[in-house]
Scaffold this motif. Structure first.
Motif, PDB file in Angstrom:
ATOM      1  N   PRO A 209       0.848  -1.201   0.000  1.00 30.07           N
ATOM      2  CA  PRO A 209       0.000   0.000   0.000  1.00 30.07           C
ATOM      3  C   PRO A 209       0.883   1.252   0.000  1.00 30.07           C
ATOM      4  O   PRO A 209       2.013   1.205   0.486  1.00 30.07           O
ATOM      5  N   MET A 210       0.363   2.366  -0.551  1.00 30.33           N
ATOM      6  CA  MET A 210       1.204   3.541  -0.789  1.00 30.33           C
ATOM      7  C   MET A 210       1.916   4.043   0.469  1.00 30.33           C
ATOM      8  O   MET A 210       3.089   4.406   0.414  1.00 30.33           O
ATOM      9  N   ASP A 211       1.217   4.078   1.632  1.00 28.70           N
ATOM     10  CA  ASP A 211       1.900   4.645   2.806  1.00 28.70           C
ATOM     11  C   ASP A 211       3.106   3.793   3.206  1.00 28.70           C
ATOM     12  O   ASP A 211       4.161   4.287   3.556  1.00 28.70           O
ATOM     13  N   ARG A 212       2.948   2.481   3.091  1.00 28.07           N
ATOM     14  CA  ARG A 212       4.074   1.591   3.429  1.00 28.07           C
ATOM     15  C   ARG A 212       5.165   1.659   2.343  1.00 28.07           C
ATOM     16  O   ARG A 212       6.357   1.663   2.650  1.00 28.07           O
ATOM     17  N   LEU A 213       4.732   1.751   1.080  1.00 31.12           N
ATOM     18  CA  LEU A 213       5.699   1.865  -0.019  1.00 31.12           C
ATOM     19  C   LEU A 213       6.572   3.108   0.192  1.00 31.12           C
ATOM     20  O   LEU A 213       7.791   3.067   0.038  1.00 31.12           O
ATOM     21  N   GLU A 214       5.911   4.198   0.570  1.00 29.97           N
ATOM     22  CA  GLU A 214       6.644   5.454   0.796  1.00 29.97           C
ATOM     23  C   GLU A 214       7.713   5.267   1.883  1.00 29.97           C
ATOM     24  O   GLU A 214       8.870   5.634   1.704  1.00 29.97           O
ATOM     25  N   GLN A 215       7.306   4.610   2.959  1.00 30.17           N
ATOM     26  CA  GLN A 215       8.228   4.392   4.086  1.00 30.17           C
ATOM     27  C   GLN A 215       9.433   3.537   3.652  1.00 30.17           C
ATOM     28  O   GLN A 215      10.579   3.860   3.939  1.00 30.17           O
ATOM     29  N   VAL A 216       9.134   2.463   2.918  1.00 32.66           N
ATOM     30  CA  VAL A 216      10.190   1.534   2.499  1.00 32.66           C
ATOM     31  C   VAL A 216      11.148   2.228   1.530  1.00 32.66           C
ATOM     32  O   VAL A 216      12.371   2.145   1.668  1.00 32.66           O
ATOM     33  N   VAL A 217      10.591   2.949   0.551  1.00 41.42           N
ATOM     34  CA  VAL A 217      11.437   3.586  -0.463  1.00 41.42           C
ATOM     35  C   VAL A 217      12.310   4.663   0.184  1.00 41.42           C
ATOM     36  O   VAL A 217      13.502   4.768  -0.111  1.00 41.42           O
ATOM     37  N   ILE A 218      11.739   5.426   1.103  1.00 40.56           N
ATOM     38  CA  ILE A 218      12.542   6.464   1.778  1.00 40.56           C
ATOM     39  C   ILE A 218      13.753   5.832   2.478  1.00 40.56           C
ATOM     40  O   ILE A 218      14.853   6.373   2.451  1.00 40.56           O
ATOM     41  N   GLY A 219      13.549   4.655   3.034  1.00 39.84           N
ATOM     42  CA  GLY A 219      14.655   3.950   3.703  1.00 39.84           C
ATOM     43  C   GLY A 219      15.759   3.520   2.738  1.00 39.84           C
ATOM     44  O   GLY A 219      16.874   3.226   3.164  1.00 39.84           O
ATOM     45  N   LEU A 220      15.449   3.459   1.453  1.00 39.10           N
ATOM     46  CA  LEU A 220      16.445   3.005   0.470  1.00 39.10           C
ATOM     47  C   LEU A 220      17.132   4.156  -0.263  1.00 39.10           C
ATOM     48  O   LEU A 220      18.103   3.962  -0.990  1.00 39.10           O
ATOM     49  N   LEU A 221      16.599   5.368  -0.083  1.00 35.67           N
ATOM     50  CA  LEU A 221      17.137   6.525  -0.819  1.00 35.67           C
ATOM     51  C   LEU A 221      18.239   7.215  -0.022  1.00 35.67           C
ATOM     52  O   LEU A 221      18.315   7.073   1.200  1.00 35.67           O
ATOM     53  N   ASN A 222      19.051   8.000  -0.729  1.00 31.66           N
ATOM     54  CA  ASN A 222      19.903   8.947  -0.012  1.00 31.66           C
ATOM     55  C   ASN A 222      18.974  10.013   0.550  1.00 31.66           C
ATOM     56  O   ASN A 222      18.066  10.469  -0.163  1.00 31.66           O
ATOM     57  N   PRO A 223      19.176  10.457   1.791  1.00 34.68           N
ATOM     58  CA  PRO A 223      18.239  11.416   2.379  1.00 34.68           C
ATOM     59  C   PRO A 223      18.021  12.669   1.515  1.00 34.68           C
ATOM     60  O   PRO A 223      16.920  13.200   1.468  1.00 34.68           O
ATOM     61  N   ASN A 224      19.056  13.103   0.796  1.00 33.60           N
ATOM     62  CA  ASN A 224      18.887  14.326  -0.001  1.00 33.60           C
ATOM     63  C   ASN A 224      18.041  14.128  -1.260  1.00 33.60           C
ATOM     64  O   ASN A 224      17.791  15.062  -2.003  1.00 33.60           O
ATOM     65  N   ARG A 225      17.586  12.928  -1.506  1.00 34.81           N
ATOM     66  CA  ARG A 225      16.753  12.663  -2.687  1.00 34.81           C
ATOM     67  C   ARG A 225      15.265  12.517  -2.331  1.00 34.81           C
ATOM     68  O   ARG A 225      14.404  12.445  -3.208  1.00 34.81           O
ATOM     69  N   VAL A 226      14.974  12.468  -1.045  1.00 33.69           N
ATOM     70  CA  VAL A 226      13.606  12.149  -0.630  1.00 33.69           C
ATOM     71  C   VAL A 226      12.590  13.175  -1.138  1.00 33.69           C
ATOM     72  O   VAL A 226      11.550  12.824  -1.713  1.00 33.69           O
ATOM     73  N   ARG A 227      12.929  14.463  -0.971  1.00 34.21           N
ATOM     74  CA  ARG A 227      11.968  15.505  -1.397  1.00 34.21           C
ATOM     75  C   ARG A 227      11.688  15.419  -2.879  1.00 34.21           C
ATOM     76  O   ARG A 227      10.568  15.581  -3.331  1.00 34.21           O
ATOM     77  N   HIS A 228      12.745  15.177  -3.641  1.00 34.77           N
ATOM     78  CA  HIS A 228      12.570  15.066  -5.097  1.00 34.77           C
ATOM     79  C   HIS A 228      11.609  13.922  -5.431  1.00 34.77           C
ATOM     80  O   HIS A 228      10.697  14.075  -6.262  1.00 34.77           O
ATOM     81  N   VAL A 229      11.799  12.790  -4.799  1.00 30.97           N
ATOM     82  CA  VAL A 229      10.979  11.618  -5.121  1.00 30.97           C
ATOM     83  C   VAL A 229       9.513  11.868  -4.753  1.00 30.97           C
ATOM     84  O   VAL A 229       8.599  11.572  -5.539  1.00 30.97           O
ATOM     85  N   LEU A 230       9.291  12.456  -3.585  1.00 32.07           N
ATOM     86  CA  LEU A 230       7.908  12.743  -3.191  1.00 32.07           C
ATOM     87  C   LEU A 230       7.296  13.781  -4.128  1.00 32.07           C
ATOM     88  O   LEU A 230       6.121  13.674  -4.521  1.00 32.07           O
ATOM     89  N   GLY A 231       8.100  14.761  -4.528  1.00 31.38           N
ATOM     90  CA  GLY A 231       7.627  15.782  -5.477  1.00 31.38           C
ATOM     91  C   GLY A 231       7.283  15.154  -6.816  1.00 31.38           C
ATOM     92  O   GLY A 231       6.262  15.503  -7.439  1.00 31.38           O
ATOM     93  N   CYS A 232       8.099  14.241  -7.261  1.00 30.72           N
ATOM     94  CA  CYS A 232       7.862  13.574  -8.542  1.00 30.72           C
ATOM     95  C   CYS A 232       6.573  12.746  -8.469  1.00 30.72           C
ATOM     96  O   CYS A 232       5.745  12.769  -9.389  1.00 30.72           O
ATOM     97  N   ARG A 233       6.394  12.041  -7.358  1.00 30.34           N
ATOM     98  CA  ARG A 233       5.161  11.246  -7.205  1.00 30.34           C
ATOM     99  C   ARG A 233       3.919  12.141  -7.270  1.00 30.34           C
ATOM    100  O   ARG A 233       2.969  11.858  -8.017  1.00 30.34           O
ATOM    101  N   ASP A 234       3.940  13.228  -6.514  1.00 31.51           N
ATOM    102  CA  ASP A 234       2.754  14.088  -6.466  1.00 31.51           C
ATOM    103  C   ASP A 234       2.487  14.747  -7.813  1.00 31.51           C
ATOM    104  O   ASP A 234       1.341  14.884  -8.244  1.00 31.51           O
ATOM    105  N   THR A 235       3.567  15.155  -8.490  1.00 31.91           N
ATOM    106  CA  THR A 235       3.404  15.769  -9.809  1.00 31.91           C
ATOM    107  C   THR A 235       2.861  14.741 -10.799  1.00 31.91           C
ATOM    108  O   THR A 235       1.990  15.062 -11.634  1.00 31.91           O
ATOM    109  N   ALA A 236       3.366  13.519 -10.713  1.00 30.86           N
ATOM    110  CA  ALA A 236       2.909  12.463 -11.630  1.00 30.86           C
ATOM    111  C   ALA A 236       1.405  12.229 -11.449  1.00 30.86           C
ATOM    112  O   ALA A 236       0.667  12.038 -12.425  1.00 30.86           O
ATOM    113  N   VAL A 237       0.946  12.275 -10.206  1.00 32.15           N
ATOM    114  CA  VAL A 237      -0.488  12.068  -9.953  1.00 32.15           C
ATOM    115  C   VAL A 237      -1.302  13.205 -10.589  1.00 32.15           C
ATOM    116  O   VAL A 237      -2.336  12.975 -11.240  1.00 32.15           O
ATOM    117  N   GLU A 238      -0.827  14.438 -10.419  1.00 31.70           N
ATOM    118  CA  GLU A 238      -1.541  15.586 -11.022  1.00 31.70           C
ATOM    119  C   GLU A 238      -1.606  15.453 -12.541  1.00 31.70           C
ATOM    120  O   GLU A 238      -2.641  15.685 -13.166  1.00 31.70           O
TER     121      GLU A 238
END
Ligand code: ATP
Length: 394
Positions: A209-238
């Motif tokens: 589910p998306m909330d768990r996916l978000e948590q898992v993916v954040i754990g695999l990213l470099n911390p400085n990439r997290v905002r970009h990834v969340l921004g990309c997800r939200d933009t993709a939805v729009e």
């Protein structure tokens, strides 16, 4: 006089880089043995969520060291309460091995901070310091100032002339989650990790589910990439809402598009080798562009994503001919999400909601200019994407 190397760390988990550094370092420095000392807790170092217990890390270090008679493992710091300090450990070892000559072995990444360790003056009085190379572009710039600072404190510093092995535990934990870590692990350690379900090796990440996916993916990213990834997800939805694509697929592809980006070039190749993926000449030459391919492989095999999501991730850096709506959305969203800031981004943002293919074309053209300015080659897929768009009169 016995010459003893002391090699401490979190060993979360122990990898071939640690073992090679200890064994080859001992040979290069003429040591009689090296004592590996896993810490219960390193001052100022946060253990990532879900890390094994100190006792499990100790057991893994024992397994990794077992084939090497020159290595010994101490439970001194694991048995202690709370953080251990190197000066205390050295004092205890000095009492345990009276008359021995102690050498504190540290990876080159720790060198610069060593003068700030607690009781650093006492550390350099009790033990000689041996720097073990870890490789990497920055290393040469770090070594000299680090060594100079220690020598100014009166330390005896040598460099162990070993061939660096660039792996770290942080990267290895990612490789474990992606099921491709064998190259850097002792088989007995790998077996232990699997049997004890450590480091997500037996996690079921299929269609989370998306909330768990978000948590898992954040754990695999470099911390400085997290905002970009969340921004990309939200933009993709729009964009998916605007262009009638599946918003769930858009969200999942946006969330996962950079899931392997934290792996450096050589580790991208490690993943491809482990997955039995053959590479084209361009990818072999530019492994940094490989995260789109490896991300799509991980999305499919580890996260059980559908074909549409996998394909959108696969083509998000280069594009390709005949891109479908979701593929175009992820390409464009990656380029224009709110954290991006470059000349022309506003135009791209407007265009993305009025003409998706024109936005795609603009993104591809901007990439081409950027690559040209850098003197880098353009991937054949990007050229084919532009030809395809021009052929359609975009
Ligand atoms: P993390 O990625 O979690 O920070 P790490 O791989 O750096 O972990 P530690 O257990 O923190 O490993 O390090 C213990 C010691 O081993 C440190 O002195 C570190 O610099 C050194 N070390 C770690 N990896 C290597 C390597 N690949 N080559 C040489 N030395 C290493």
């Amino acid at each position: 006089m016995e010459r003893i190397g002391i090699f401490g760390g979190t060993f979360n988990p122990p990898h071939t880089g640690h073992i090679r550094a200890a064994v080859r370092g001992a040979e290069a420095l003429g040591l009689d043995k090296v004592v590996l000392i896993p810490a219960r807790q390193v001052p100022g170092k946060q253990m990532p969520e879900g890390s094994p217990t100190p006792e499990q890390r100790l057991e893994m270090v024992r397994l990794a060291a077992a084939p090497y008679p020159i290595l010994e493992v101490s439970d001194l710091e694991v048995r202690a309460q709370g953080s251990s300090y190197t000066w205390q450990t050295l004092r205890t070892l000095g009492e345990r091995y009276p008359g021995a000559e102690l050498t504190l072995m540290v990876g080159s990444d720790r060198l610069l901070s060593l003068p700030e360790w607690k009781q650093a003056e006492e550390i350099v009085k009790t033990a000689a310091i041996a720097v073990v190379p870890r490789g990497g572009k920055q290393e040469k710039n770090l070594l000299l100032p680090g060594i100079n600072a220690l020598e100014e404190m009166g330390a005896t510093v040598t460099t162990a002339e070993t061939v660096p092995c660039e792996i770290s535990s942080t990267q290895l934990r990612r490789l474990l989650a992606f099921r491709c870590a064998s190259e850097f692990l002792d088989p007995a350690v790998e077996d232990y990790i699997r049997k004890n379900s450590l480091y997500h090796t037996v996690s079921d990440w299929n269609r989370l589910p998306m909330d768990r996916l978000e948590q898992v993916v954040i754990g695999l990213l470099n911390p400085n990439r997290v905002r970009h990834v969340l921004g990309c997800r939200d933009t993709a939805v729009e964009l998916a809402k605007r262009w009638g694509a599946d918003t769930e697929d858009a969200a999942r592809a946006g969330m996962l598009h950079d899931v392997t980006k934290a792996l450096d070039g050589p580790l991208q190749l490690t993943l491809c080798r482990a997955y039995g993926t053959l590479l084209d000449d361009f990818s072999k030459k530019y492994p940094k562009t490989l995260h789109a391919l490896t991300g799509s492989l991980v999305a499919e095999r580890i996260f059980g994503e559908n074909k549409a999501v996998v394909s959108a991730i696969r083509h998000h850096t280069t594009g390709k001919a005949d891109m479908n709506t979701l593929e175009a959305i992820i390409y464009v969203a990656d380029y224009m999400e709110p954290n991006r800031d470059f000349p022309g981004v506003e135009e791209l943002r407007k265009l993305a909601f009025s003409d998706l293919q024109a936005a795609l074309k603009l993104g591809l053209e901007m990439t081409l200019v950027h690559l040209k300015n850098q003197g880098s080659e353009v991937s054949p897929e990007s050229r084919q994407a532009l030809e395809w768009l021009k052929g359609r009169g975009v």
